[in-house]
Design a protein around this motif. Structure first.
Motif, PDB file in Angstrom:
ATOM      1  N   TRP A 132       2.159   8.553  -6.297  1.00 19.02           N
ATOM      2  CA  TRP A 132       1.657   9.922  -6.545  1.00 19.02           C
ATOM      3  C   TRP A 132       2.775  10.879  -6.900  1.00 19.02           C
ATOM      4  CZ3 TRP A 132      -2.856   9.235  -7.808  1.00 19.02           C
ATOM      5  CH2 TRP A 132      -3.761   8.475  -7.075  1.00 19.02           C
ATOM      6  N   ARG A 164     -10.013   7.881  -5.641  1.00 20.51           N
ATOM      7  CA  ARG A 164     -10.319   7.485  -4.267  1.00 20.51           C
ATOM      8  C   ARG A 164      -9.031   7.159  -3.525  1.00 20.51           C
ATOM      9  NH1 ARG A 164     -16.181   5.452  -4.199  1.00 20.51           N
ATOM     10  NH2 ARG A 164     -15.591   4.620  -2.164  1.00 20.51           N
ATOM     11  N   GLY A 165      -8.028   6.678  -4.285  1.00 14.45           N
ATOM     12  CA  GLY A 165      -6.719   6.412  -3.682  1.00 14.45           C
ATOM     13  C   GLY A 165      -6.101   7.711  -3.203  1.00 14.45           C
ATOM     14  N   ALA A 220      -7.754   8.562  -0.146  1.00 14.09           N
ATOM     15  CA  ALA A 220      -7.287   7.711   0.962  1.00 14.09           C
ATOM     16  C   ALA A 220      -5.924   8.201   1.446  1.00 14.09           C
ATOM     17  CB  ALA A 220      -7.201   6.263   0.513  1.00 14.09           C
ATOM     18  N   SER A 221      -5.106   8.725   0.517  1.00 18.94           N
ATOM     19  CA  SER A 221      -3.798   9.263   0.874  1.00 18.94           C
ATOM     20  C   SER A 221      -3.924  10.659   1.474  1.00 18.94           C
ATOM     21  CB  SER A 221      -2.889   9.330  -0.358  1.00 18.94           C
ATOM     22  OG  SER A 221      -2.538   8.049  -0.784  1.00 18.94           O
ATOM     23  N   VAL A 243      -4.460   3.186  -9.156  1.00 17.70           N
ATOM     24  CA  VAL A 243      -4.558   3.987  -7.949  1.00 17.70           C
ATOM     25  C   VAL A 243      -5.440   5.181  -8.253  1.00 17.70           C
ATOM     26  CG1 VAL A 243      -2.479   3.299  -6.735  1.00 17.70           C
ATOM     27  CG2 VAL A 243      -2.280   4.909  -8.574  1.00 17.70           C
ATOM     28  N   ALA A 288       0.844  -1.207   0.000  1.00 16.23           N
ATOM     29  CA  ALA A 288       0.000   0.000   0.000  1.00 16.23           C
ATOM     30  C   ALA A 288       0.877   1.253   0.000  1.00 16.23           C
ATOM     31  CB  ALA A 288      -0.912   0.001   1.224  1.00 16.23           C
ATOM     32  N   TRP A 319     -10.261   6.523 -12.360  1.00 13.98           N
ATOM     33  CA  TRP A 319      -9.652   5.201 -12.224  1.00 13.98           C
ATOM     34  C   TRP A 319      -8.224   5.320 -12.698  1.00 13.98           C
ATOM     35  CZ3 TRP A 319     -14.153   3.335 -10.637  1.00 13.98           C
ATOM     36  CH2 TRP A 319     -15.299   3.498 -11.377  1.00 13.98           C
ATOM     37  N   TYR A 365      -0.603  -0.843 -11.550  1.00 19.39           N
ATOM     38  CA  TYR A 365      -1.446  -0.520 -10.411  1.00 19.39           C
ATOM     39  C   TYR A 365      -2.582   0.388 -10.844  1.00 19.39           C
ATOM     40  CZ  TYR A 365       2.322  -2.177  -7.466  1.00 19.39           C
ATOM     41  OH  TYR A 365       3.265  -2.940  -6.869  1.00 19.39           O
ATOM     42  N   VAL A 400       2.198   1.765  -3.454  1.00 19.74           N
ATOM     43  CA  VAL A 400       1.184   2.366  -4.334  1.00 19.74           C
ATOM     44  C   VAL A 400       1.056   3.849  -4.003  1.00 19.74           C
ATOM     45  CG1 VAL A 400      -1.262   2.364  -4.974  1.00 19.74           C
ATOM     46  CG2 VAL A 400      -0.060   0.200  -4.662  1.00 19.74           C
ATOM     47  N   HIS A 401       1.010   4.148  -2.724  1.00 18.90           N
ATOM     48  CA  HIS A 401       0.905   5.551  -2.297  1.00 18.90           C
ATOM     49  C   HIS A 401       2.072   6.374  -2.864  1.00 18.90           C
ATOM     50  CE1 HIS A 401       0.658   9.039   0.372  1.00 18.90           C
ATOM     51  NE2 HIS A 401       1.920   8.814   0.682  1.00 18.90           N
TER      52      HIS A 401
END
Ligand SMILES: OC[C@H]1O[C@H](O[C@H]2O[C@H](CO)[C@@H](O)[C@H](O)[C@H]2O)[C@H](O)[C@@H](O)[C@@H]1O
Length: 408
Positions: free
Chosen positions: A100, A162-163, A166-167, A159, A93, A144, A157, A96-97
């Protein structure tokens, strides 16, 4: 070993300290950015000062400037991460974060100053791009996000917006919306992508979902109030004449133009060729380019018939847009607007179920208008055999909308 370099500052007979060179100053900026990005643990400052440039300093510096690391990015976001118990999943996770910062860019000042020299379109805020060969903003990817940036094992990935939420990168998320609205203001719709060759079409409309999700997280009513007129404008675009014929200005398909021309050469007259370009552009607008979903003969691209199909996903996205606008209008006390969009959503839901739902298969199916009718005709007789019984992921998009799974 003797050290004989004449200008060495280590020599006792030379009092002068050699000034830091522009290269070192630049590498120090890289070093500091890396420290802020990767954090202090196991950070080796020397590693960055030892870099060599492949291009001259001016060019490299200009490129670095465009890699705008988002101001609201922190290496380890609080919130969701600590709740991921499995350590392997947690480190994934985090990986993935960390995408950005790789995918963030700032449109260069050169594009703002001389837009006529670039196909890249100027945008007011920092952008987040899909990655790989797609180095510009895309409309539906902004929701998306498909990050094809190679990360260790080159996994792809997704991300999404919404990712970003979430971040907790709310400012970046707002910037994405502001950019898309600026395209809408300029062109009358959100473009497929922020390039001059994408101006003849849009992409699946998810702007309202972005604003809705942002409001859910931040409760920022002022941002909703500012964005609402843009959503109403976008709704009119998708319900206007242009979508009865899908694409009015058939220019063909940008960078694939050469191969498009080859395919189009099969058509002997101008009107058939123009029609083919329209089908191509509409398929690109769907985001599913170039799926067999749009072809009469699945092995022949020239049989594309995108404009003869009522697609499940687009209609579901429009229904979602109507529900979102109704909700956001309510939040800002625009009650009559809320009422109007709620009614529109009810009518669309009824139509989706009447035309696209297939009870036997338990899913919604794309509907093919027959050869002789066009979307311009108002009256249609709906027949089940015109539904495309192939199973596509898009058949299930309505389930994404609460209305359908909650049985409202
Ligand atoms: O991830 C970006 C987009 O990538 C594909 O479409 C883009 O490239 C196509 C061909 O090069 C072009 O026809 C299309 O207009 C571009 O958007 C993908 O099909 C899209 O879904 C995706 O957004």
């Amino acid at each position: 070993m003797t050290f004989t370099e004449p200008s060495s500052p280590c020599r006792g007979d030379s009092p002068s300290v050699k000034p830091t060179t522009p290269l070192i100053t630049f590498l120090e900026r890289i070093q500091e950015t890396a420290r802020q990005t990767f954090g202090d643990s196991s950070f080796d400052p020397k590693f960055y000062l030892d870099f060599s440039l492949k291009l001259d300093l001016l060019t490299t510096g200009g490129c670095f400037q465009q890699l705008a690391r988002p101001a609201d990015f922190v290496p380890e976001p609080d919130g969701f991460l600590s709740e991921v118990e499995n350590l392997e999943v947690r480190s994934w996770a985090l990986e993935v974060h960390s995408l950005w910062k790789n995918l963030s860019r700032k449109v260069s000042g050169r594009v703002h100053k001389r837009p006529e020299l670039h196909t890249l379109l100027p945008l007011p805020e920092s952008v987040v791009v899909p990655g790989s060969r797609f180095r510009e903003v895309y409309y539906w990817d902004s929701y998306w996000r498909s990050a094809t940036t190679p990360v260790k094992d080159s996994r792809v990935y997704r991300v999404g917006y919404r990712g970003l939420l979430a971040s907790k990168m709310y400012e970046t998320a707002k910037g994405i919306v502001t950019n898309l609205i600026s395209l809408l203001d300029e062109y009358g719709y959100v473009l497929n992508g922020a390039r001059a060759y994408y101006t003849n079409r849009s992409q699946p409309p998810l702007l309202s979902s972005m604003i809705h999700d942002l409001y859910d997280r931040t409760g920022d009513v002022e941002f909703v109030r500012k964005s609402l007129p843009a959503l109403v404008k976008e709704h009119s675009f998708w319900n206007s004449g242009i979508h009865k014929v899908i694409i009015k200005d058939a220019q063909g398909c940008d960078h694939t133009l050469k191969s498009d021309k080859q395919s189009a050469s099969k058509f002997l007259n101008d009107s058939d060729r123009e029609n083919f370009y329209r089908e191509l552009a509409s398929a690109a607008e769907s985001g599913w380019d170039f799926s067999t979903r749009w072809m009469r003969n699945t092995s022949d691209l020239t049989t594309l018939a995108t404009t003869s199909i009522l697609p499940v996903d687009l209609n579901a996205f429009l229904l979602k847009m109507e529900l979102d606008i109704a909700f956001l209008a309510k939040v800002t006390f625009e009650n009559s607007m809320a009422e109007r969009f709620l009614e529109a959503s009810q009518a669309r839901k009824k139509a989706i179920n009447a035309v696209l739902w297939n009870a036997k298969m338990g899913q919604w199916l794309d509907y093919w208008l027959n050869n002789t009718t066009t979307c311009e005709e108002e009256a249609q007789t709906w027949e089940c055999q015109n539904q495309n019984q192939n199973v596509f992921a898009s058949n299930f998009i309505p389930l994404w909308i609460e209305l359908f799974y909650s049985g409202l």
